[in-house]
Design a protein around this motif. Structure first.
Motif, short mmCIF file in Angstrom:
data_model
loop_
_atom_site.label_atom_id
_atom_site.label_comp_id
_atom_site.label_asym_id
_atom_site.label_seq_id
_atom_site.Cartn_x
_atom_site.Cartn_y
_atom_site.Cartn_z
N SER A 66 35.73 43.02 34.74
CA SER A 66 36.38 42.98 36.05
C SER A 66 37.88 43.25 35.98
O SER A 66 38.49 43.61 36.97
N ASP A 67 38.49 43.08 34.80
CA ASP A 67 39.93 43.30 34.68
C ASP A 67 40.31 44.73 34.28
O ASP A 67 41.48 45.04 34.10
N SER B 207 39.53 48.66 42.32
CA SER B 207 39.01 47.56 41.51
C SER B 207 37.63 47.92 40.95
O SER B 207 36.98 48.87 41.41
N ALA B 208 37.19 47.13 39.99
CA ALA B 208 35.85 47.34 39.43
C ALA B 208 34.78 47.12 40.50
O ALA B 208 33.76 47.81 40.51
N ALA B 209 35.02 46.19 41.43
CA ALA B 209 34.08 45.96 42.52
C ALA B 209 34.00 47.18 43.44
O ALA B 209 32.91 47.59 43.86
#
Length: 116
Positions: A7-8, A90-92
């Protein structure tokens, strides 16, 4: 199959159109020269073809460089304009993008009207 992206991790969309005939070396050069970024820094770089239904993702996970591709059977990937340059998401948001959902404003298509 889903790419297990931490996620980072920073995700960069390369604005505009990319020649999808390019492989790992050509995309690495585009990251270095066109985007001015280090392709080995652990960031994830996403490129879209002219038709809009094909993506290529280049990612160095600390061990080696990986190249992923995804083609939508229907529709097109939502993409920033060339004037935007590289856009960080973002990863999302990448997850939405890979599912063909508008990552800029994801919305649920159905919500229950009442509980029970």
């Amino acid at each position: 199959m889903t790419i297990a992206v931490p996620s980072d991790v920073r995700v960069w969309l390369a604005g505009g159109v990319t020649d999808m005939r390019r492989g790992m070396n050509g995309l690495t050069l585009q990251i270095q020269q066109g985007l001015g970024r280090d392709p080995h820094a652990g960031d994830l770089f996403v490129f879209r073809g002219r038709r809009g239904n094909l993506l290529k993702i280049l990612w160095h996970d600390g061990v080696g460089l990986s190249l992923y591709a995804k083609r939508l059977e229907q529709g097109r990937f939502i993409w920033p304009s060339p004037a935007d340059g590289a856009v960080a998401i973002s990863a999302a948001q990448l997850g939405y993008l890979l599912d063909g959902i508008d990552w800029r404003n994801p919305r649920h298509t159905w919500r229950p009207s009442r509980a029970g």
